[in-house]
Scaffold this motif. Structure first.
Motif, PDB file in Angstrom:
ATOM      1  N   ASN A 255       0.859  -1.184   0.000  1.00 46.06           N
ATOM      2  CA  ASN A 255       0.000   0.000   0.000  1.00 46.06           C
ATOM      3  C   ASN A 255       0.896   1.234   0.000  1.00 46.06           C
ATOM      4  O   ASN A 255       1.875   1.285   0.745  1.00 46.06           O
ATOM      5  CB  ASN A 255      -0.862   0.032   1.272  1.00 46.06           C
ATOM      6  CG  ASN A 255      -1.951  -1.021   1.274  1.00 46.06           C
ATOM      7  OD1 ASN A 255      -2.684  -1.148   0.303  1.00 46.06           O
ATOM      8  ND2 ASN A 255      -2.050  -1.780   2.362  1.00 46.06           N
ATOM      9  N   ASP A 256       0.540   2.227  -0.800  1.00 48.28           N
ATOM     10  CA  ASP A 256       1.353   3.441  -0.887  1.00 48.28           C
ATOM     11  C   ASP A 256       0.508   4.649  -0.476  1.00 48.28           C
ATOM     12  O   ASP A 256      -0.326   5.123  -1.256  1.00 48.28           O
ATOM     13  CB  ASP A 256       1.853   3.588  -2.335  1.00 48.28           C
ATOM     14  CG  ASP A 256       2.597   4.894  -2.577  1.00 48.28           C
ATOM     15  OD1 ASP A 256       2.870   5.619  -1.600  1.00 48.28           O
ATOM     16  OD2 ASP A 256       2.906   5.189  -3.744  1.00 48.28           O
ATOM     17  N   PRO A 257       0.723   5.144   0.753  1.00 53.46           N
ATOM     18  CA  PRO A 257      -0.052   6.306   1.213  1.00 53.46           C
ATOM     19  C   PRO A 257       0.542   7.638   0.737  1.00 53.46           C
ATOM     20  O   PRO A 257       0.257   8.680   1.312  1.00 53.46           O
ATOM     21  CB  PRO A 257       0.004   6.163   2.733  1.00 53.46           C
ATOM     22  CG  PRO A 257       1.310   5.482   2.995  1.00 53.46           C
ATOM     23  CD  PRO A 257       1.620   4.625   1.793  1.00 53.46           C
ATOM     24  N   ASP A 258       1.342   7.610  -0.281  1.00 52.51           N
ATOM     25  CA  ASP A 258       1.971   8.764  -0.945  1.00 52.51           C
ATOM     26  C   ASP A 258       3.318   9.118  -0.296  1.00 52.51           C
ATOM     27  O   ASP A 258       3.687   8.630   0.764  1.00 52.51           O
ATOM     28  CB  ASP A 258       1.049   9.990  -1.007  1.00 52.51           C
ATOM     29  CG  ASP A 258       1.384  10.891  -2.200  1.00 52.51           C
ATOM     30  OD1 ASP A 258       2.344  10.587  -2.938  1.00 52.51           O
ATOM     31  OD2 ASP A 258       0.680  11.904  -2.399  1.00 52.51           O
ATOM     32  N   MET A 259       3.997  10.009  -0.998  1.00 48.23           N
ATOM     33  CA  MET A 259       5.400  10.303  -0.661  1.00 48.23           C
ATOM     34  C   MET A 259       5.501  11.179   0.586  1.00 48.23           C
ATOM     35  O   MET A 259       4.536  11.803   0.997  1.00 48.23           O
ATOM     36  CB  MET A 259       6.030  10.994  -1.859  1.00 48.23           C
ATOM     37  CG  MET A 259       5.866  10.141  -3.114  1.00 48.23           C
ATOM     38  SD  MET A 259       6.277  10.971  -4.639  1.00 48.23           S
ATOM     39  CE  MET A 259       5.040  12.217  -4.816  1.00 48.23           C
ATOM     40  N   LEU A 260       6.696  11.208   1.134  1.00 46.28           N
ATOM     41  CA  LEU A 260       6.907  11.916   2.397  1.00 46.28           C
ATOM     42  C   LEU A 260       6.951  13.438   2.201  1.00 46.28           C
ATOM     43  O   LEU A 260       7.440  13.930   1.186  1.00 46.28           O
ATOM     44  CB  LEU A 260       8.221  11.456   3.029  1.00 46.28           C
ATOM     45  CG  LEU A 260       8.270   9.981   3.438  1.00 46.28           C
ATOM     46  CD1 LEU A 260       9.722   9.532   3.685  1.00 46.28           C
ATOM     47  CD2 LEU A 260       7.424   9.752   4.695  1.00 46.28           C
ATOM     48  N   GLU A 261       6.467  14.133   3.220  1.00 44.42           N
ATOM     49  CA  GLU A 261       6.577  15.596   3.267  1.00 44.42           C
ATOM     50  C   GLU A 261       7.575  16.029   4.340  1.00 44.42           C
ATOM     51  O   GLU A 261       7.656  17.210   4.669  1.00 44.42           O
ATOM     52  CB  GLU A 261       5.200  16.216   3.553  1.00 44.42           C
ATOM     53  CG  GLU A 261       4.208  16.096   2.406  1.00 44.42           C
ATOM     54  CD  GLU A 261       4.463  17.078   1.257  1.00 44.42           C
ATOM     55  OE1 GLU A 261       5.543  17.711   1.223  1.00 44.42           O
ATOM     56  OE2 GLU A 261       3.588  17.201   0.388  1.00 44.42           O
TER      57      GLU A 261
END
Ligand code: GLA
Length: 414
Positions: A255-261
């Protein structure tokens, strides 16, 4: 009798003819299976979008590659340098894609060689539709040519987006690019980016190595940003959307909860909580900040080897939320060799007190059937952010979790 034999013979002849014709005319079966053995743990790397959007060129990418090595990111396990949208120039008269000649004058092969020379890997971005989200040429109708080009350049990772795909079905469209990558013959990680619209966790594990579960992340701890026609989500909003998905993740498919901030402007405690939670949920760790100008605090978060080890644990079990009370959440993640990670996340804007009695809890993970069994013996606890020994599970854990922050431990049998 004679006529029956004749009849039978003619049937046999027709069967032979049809099967030969089928054999000659259609002997190519598309291979829709992804490359196995890639991404056995969640991919780690960097992507240009969160910080630079369309403002990318070869100078930036080379500097990022240099800083990967200098800053300790490479040593910490980050491998992929991924160009997001807007690297594209035009297609040539044969339909082959080329990078923007002004931004990438040396070409993609030279850039890939540079990144590889640092012991790193390179990724590019495309889209299943006619155009990318940034209006650059999409791969629709050019999937096999694009995959050939990526393989020729030496690309290792493809993020494949979902803008301008009217009339397409996600599973089929992603299977086409999978088949194209397979045919091109170079092992390339496929990052499915259709924002969780068509339940990619159901069909994605065979097709790609990771799939976005939500729309885009926004650089805030707890907010929703309304862009008019679409919304982007803060770190906590994205985290909430992972509920019910953990059973779909595992080695080779995440699962990819999107890239890091991390490092893009949130408070340091919020960055820490963001990174800790992405580690707990076995998310791909794709940094999205400017590695050339990181504060020491950002470096310390992104390269925290203890926290990364939780994310990269080879069991590959996504962690889960065990309890919530007054916006204080307790999360567990089973690790190899009977070890566990535990993370207390305080979503409140005031500090909160924990009083966690290990003996009073029924600590069995129903998915993995693993138990934190304190009756069978105590666990030592290590605080993964202070890097200090934090006693053991014999005593209740009494501590304060600051606002928008975490306390995170690794439990190891004594
Ligand atoms: C979509 C994706 C983002 C980014 C942009 C680029 O919004 O979800 O991650 O790739 O497109 O245009």
């Amino acid at each position: 009798m004679k006529s029956i034999t004749k009849h039978l013979l003619s049937i046999c002849a027709s069967i032979l003819f049809v099967s030969q014709a089928m054999g000659q005319g259609n002997n190519y079966n598309q291979d829709y299976t992804k490359y196995d053995g890639l991404a056995l743990t969640p991919p780690m790397g960097w992507n240009s979008w969160n910080k630079f959007a369309c403002n990318i060129d070869e100078k930036l990418i080379k500097e990022i590659a240099d800083d990967f090595v200098k800053s300790g990111m490479k040593d910490a396990g980050y491998t992929y340098i991924n160009l997001d949208d807007c690297w594209h120039g035009d297609r040539d008269s044969l339909g082959f894609i080329h990078p923007d000649p002004k931004r990438f004058p040396s070409g993609m092969k030279a850039l890939a060689d540079y990144v590889h020379s640092k012991g790193l890997k390179i990724g590019v971005y495309s889209d299943a539709g006619s155009q990318t989200c940034g209006g650059r040429p999409g791969s629709r109708g050019y999937e096999f040519q694009d995959a050939m080009m990526y393989a020729k350049w030496g690309v290792d990772y493809l993020k494949y987006d979902w803008c301008n795909t009217d009339g397409l079905k996600a599973e089929g469209a992603y299977k086409t690019i999978t088949a194209a990558l397979k045919k091109a013959g170079r092992p390339i990680v496929l990052s499915i980016c259709e924002w969780g619209n068509d339940k990619p966790w159901i069909w994605g594990p065979k097709v790609g190595h990771l799939w976005r579960t939500t729309g885009d992340i926004y650089n805030c701890f707890d907010c929703v940003e309304d862009h008019g026609t679409w919304k982007s989500l803060g770190v906590m909003q994205i985290l909430d959307k992972q509920a019910g998905l953990r059973q779909y993740a595992g080695p080779g498919h995440w699962n990819d909860p999107d890239m890091l901030e991390v490092g893009n402007g949130m408070a340091v405690n919020e960055d820490r909580a963001h990174f800790a939670m992405w580690a707990m949920i076995a998310a791909p760790l794709i940094a999205g900040n400017d590695l050339r100008s990181m504060s020491q605090q950002t470096i310390d978060i992104l390269t925290n080897k203890d926290v990364i080890a939780v994310n990269q644990d080879s069991l590959g079990i996504q962690g889960y939320q065990y309890s919530v009370k007054d916006k204080l959440e307790t999360w567990f993640k089973p690790l190899m060799n009977g070890e566990w990670a535990v993370c207390f996340l305080n979503r409140n804007s005031n500090p909160q007190t924990i009083n966690f009695d290990w003996n009073q809890q029924g600590l069995t993970d129903t998915l993995s059937k693993r138990t934190i069994d304190v009756k069978a013996g105590d666990y030592n606890m290590r605080n993964l952010w202070t890097k200090k020994n934090a006693g053991n599970t014999k005593k209740s854990l009494k501590a304060i979790v600051p606002a928008h922050d975490v306390l995170m431990f690794r439990l190891t049998r004594k």
